[in-house]
Structure formats: C-alpha cells, structure tokens
Design a protein around this motif. Structure first.
Motif, PDB file in Angstrom:
ATOM      1  N   MET A  38      -7.543  -1.789  -1.451  1.00 27.52           N
ATOM      2  CA  MET A  38      -7.236  -3.022  -0.557  1.00 27.52           C
ATOM      3  C   MET A  38      -6.050  -2.599   0.243  1.00 27.52           C
ATOM      4  SD  MET A  38      -5.653  -5.599  -3.071  1.00 27.52           S
ATOM      5  CE  MET A  38      -3.960  -5.585  -3.803  1.00 27.52           C
ATOM      6  N   ASP A  39      -5.366  -1.464   0.119  1.00 31.24           N
ATOM      7  CA  ASP A  39      -4.208  -1.029   0.757  1.00 31.24           C
ATOM      8  C   ASP A  39      -4.213  -1.387   2.123  1.00 31.24           C
ATOM      9  OD1 ASP A  39      -1.759   1.073   0.307  1.00 31.24           O
ATOM     10  OD2 ASP A  39      -2.226   0.708   2.212  1.00 31.24           O
ATOM     11  N   THR A  40      -2.970  -1.953   2.872  1.00 28.01           N
ATOM     12  CA  THR A  40      -2.946  -2.410   4.139  1.00 28.01           C
ATOM     13  C   THR A  40      -3.218  -1.267   5.150  1.00 28.01           C
ATOM     14  OG1 THR A  40      -0.547  -2.307   3.972  1.00 28.01           O
ATOM     15  CG2 THR A  40      -1.471  -4.588   3.877  1.00 28.01           C
ATOM     16  N   ARG A  41      -2.761  -0.075   4.732  1.00 28.38           N
ATOM     17  CA  ARG A  41      -2.479   0.946   5.735  1.00 28.38           C
ATOM     18  C   ARG A  41      -3.963   1.588   6.190  1.00 28.38           C
ATOM     19  NH1 ARG A  41       1.406   4.429   2.372  1.00 28.38           N
ATOM     20  NH2 ARG A  41       0.150   3.431   0.755  1.00 28.38           N
ATOM     21  N   LEU A  42      -4.913   1.101   5.237  1.00 24.40           N
ATOM     22  CA  LEU A  42      -6.372   1.665   5.344  1.00 24.40           C
ATOM     23  C   LEU A  42      -7.268   0.588   6.112  1.00 24.40           C
ATOM     24  CD1 LEU A  42      -6.786   2.960   1.709  1.00 24.40           C
ATOM     25  CD2 LEU A  42      -6.003   4.185   3.612  1.00 24.40           C
ATOM     26  N   HIS A  95      -6.625   6.680  -2.518  1.00 20.34           N
ATOM     27  CA  HIS A  95      -5.694   7.228  -1.520  1.00 20.34           C
ATOM     28  C   HIS A  95      -4.143   7.541  -2.250  1.00 20.34           C
ATOM     29  CE1 HIS A  95      -3.013   3.659  -1.116  1.00 20.34           C
ATOM     30  NE2 HIS A  95      -3.795   3.203  -1.517  1.00 20.34           N
ATOM     31  N   HIS A  96      -3.593   8.765  -1.359  1.00 13.88           N
ATOM     32  CA  HIS A  96      -2.267   9.052  -1.707  1.00 13.88           C
ATOM     33  C   HIS A  96      -1.252   7.840  -1.603  1.00 13.88           C
ATOM     34  CE1 HIS A  96      -3.662  13.213  -2.279  1.00 13.88           C
ATOM     35  NE2 HIS A  96      -4.142  13.078  -1.163  1.00 13.88           N
ATOM     36  N   GLY A  97      -0.184   7.757  -2.392  1.00 14.01           N
ATOM     37  CA  GLY A  97       0.865   6.912  -2.228  1.00 14.01           C
ATOM     38  C   GLY A  97       0.292   5.398  -2.767  1.00 14.01           C
ATOM     39  N   VAL A 165     -23.399  10.045  -5.591  1.00 14.22           N
ATOM     40  CA  VAL A 165     -22.188   9.611  -5.807  1.00 14.22           C
ATOM     41  C   VAL A 165     -20.882  10.469  -5.722  1.00 14.22           C
ATOM     42  CG1 VAL A 165     -20.662   7.918  -7.454  1.00 14.22           C
ATOM     43  CG2 VAL A 165     -22.980   8.000  -7.840  1.00 14.22           C
ATOM     44  N   HIS A 166     -19.999  10.155  -4.592  1.00 12.86           N
ATOM     45  CA  HIS A 166     -19.111  11.192  -4.159  1.00 12.86           C
ATOM     46  C   HIS A 166     -17.689  10.545  -4.504  1.00 12.86           C
ATOM     47  CE1 HIS A 166     -22.298  13.085  -2.056  1.00 12.86           C
ATOM     48  NE2 HIS A 166     -22.480  11.886  -1.311  1.00 12.86           N
ATOM     49  N   GLY A 167     -16.511  11.281  -4.591  1.00 12.87           N
ATOM     50  CA  GLY A 167     -15.305  11.038  -5.053  1.00 12.87           C
ATOM     51  C   GLY A 167     -14.271  11.520  -3.915  1.00 12.87           C
ATOM     52  N   LEU A 168     -13.427  10.872  -3.075  1.00 11.92           N
ATOM     53  CA  LEU A 168     -12.687  11.418  -2.087  1.00 11.92           C
ATOM     54  C   LEU A 168     -11.152  10.803  -2.264  1.00 11.92           C
ATOM     55  CD1 LEU A 168     -15.520  11.087  -0.544  1.00 11.92           C
ATOM     56  CD2 LEU A 168     -14.654  12.231   1.370  1.00 11.92           C
ATOM     57  N   VAL A 169     -10.216  11.611  -1.703  1.00 11.08           N
ATOM     58  CA  VAL A 169      -8.782  10.715  -1.579  1.00 11.08           C
ATOM     59  C   VAL A 169      -8.427  10.907  -0.124  1.00 11.08           C
ATOM     60  CG1 VAL A 169      -6.520  11.301  -2.301  1.00 11.08           C
ATOM     61  CG2 VAL A 169      -8.274  11.548  -3.718  1.00 11.08           C
ATOM     62  N   ILE A 170      -7.801   9.735   0.405  1.00  7.51           N
ATOM     63  CA  ILE A 170      -7.522   9.731   1.711  1.00  7.51           C
ATOM     64  C   ILE A 170      -6.101   9.865   2.056  1.00  7.51           C
ATOM     65  CG2 ILE A 170      -7.737   7.288   1.939  1.00  7.51           C
ATOM     66  CD1 ILE A 170      -8.728   8.039   4.956  1.00  7.51           C
TER      67      ILE A 170
END
Ligand SMILES: [Zn+2]
Length: 184
Positions: A38-42, A95-97, A165-170
């Motif tokens: 739910m990060d605001t940056r995304l 996501h990072h951070g 089903v995939h897993g990623l990091v943004i």
C-alpha cells in the motif's frame, strides 16, 4: 486532503464527466492480478512503470504485500480474481525500503498504549491467541517475503491448474523491477 476537499473535487469530476476516459468493465484486459504494498510511492509509479491502465489488471494491496497464511484476506481476493474475474496470472510485487521491513513490534505496541489502548485489551487479545508481535511482524529481506507469499499461493489447495504465480521486487524511486521468481 481532508474529506471535504475530496468531496468537492469529486463533485466537479462527475459534473465534468472526467470519468469518460476511464470507461471499462470488471474483467482485467491483461488477465492478471497484482498483489503489492500500500506504499504511497507506488500509487501512481507502479502502474506507470508497468504500463497498466484502468481496466488492465486486478490490484490487491496490503501493508508489505505480505501473505503468511493460506486464508489471509489477500489470498481470498486473489482466488476471486482467478475464479470470478478471469485472471490467469498472479504477480506479487514487494518493494525496497518497505515500512514492513524490520518492524519494531515493541515500539508499535507502545504507541498503541500511548494512543489509549489499555493493557487490559492487550492482555485479552493475548489470551485469545492473538500475538501482536507475530501479527505485525514484517520481514527482514523483501525478496524472502515475496518468495514466502508466492510459495503460499502456488501451494494453495484451491489454486486451479494453469495459473502462473510470479514474484518481483520494485524500486519505489525508479520503478525498476527485479524478478525474484517466475513461472513460464
Ligand atoms: Zn511497503
């Protein structure tokens, strides 16, 4: 933005028919459901960085893109997207951070007490088997968390055959995606 500002804007939005450019139906054009944080940056960056427009995907969010149990609320949303809304691919994007990295659950509990939650309530919850440290514990490494979420979905007893089903990091600044795990 407070609620009055939100409502004022909304009135004009509808009056001006600004909604017209967003017309679509409930089925995702890309046959995909995305589960992310739910990060605001995304909020805007993620759709832009993935070329996603209104009508393209189903989007499910929670704090940290965390799934820890097969019947967590988010999993039910993913299953509905698959069974009722024709999604054929699930993409988990951490996501990072992330704010759920190394959550200090002691500090969290302390701020609950400072905001008026009584010790008695905390004890009652504990006796009911609700462990706040477990419930709010995030993760140490986002890649591990994404792998864990993906693993629970892939091994779900109600996941039909043929769903990828995939897993990623943004990266929440550049929008760059890294693949943690994918199914071809
Ligand atoms: Zn996050």
């Amino acid at each position: 933005m407070n609620l009055d500002q939100l409502l004022d804007f909304n009135k004009k939005f509808v009056e001006n028919k600004d909604y017209e450019v967003y017309a679509t139906d409930k089925f995702p054009n890309k046959r995909m459901v995305i589960f992310t944080c739910m990060d605001t940056r995304l909020v805007e960056l993620l759709p832009k960085a993935l070329n996603i427009h209104n009508g393209d995907v189903k989007m499910v969010k929670n704090a940290g893109a965390i799934i820890r149990k097969p019947f967590d609320s988010a999993v039910k949303s993913l299953l509905v997207a698959i069974y009722s809304l024709k999604a054929e691919e699930v993409v988990v994007i951490g996501h990072h951070g992330c704010g759920m990295t190394n959550v200090d659950t002691e500090e969290l509990q302390q701020s609950m007490v400072e905001r008026g939650i009584s010790e008695e309530t905390l004890h009652t919850l504990e006796h009911a088997g609700i462990n706040l440290h477990k419930e709010f514990h995030g993760f140490e490494k986002v890649e591990d968390s994404v792998s864990q979420s993906v693993g629970i979905i892939r091994n779900h007893p109600l996941l039909p055959k043929g769903i990828k089903v995939h897993g990623l990091v943004i990266d929440p600044e550049t929008g760059k995606l890294d693949v943690v795990t994918r199914e071809d």
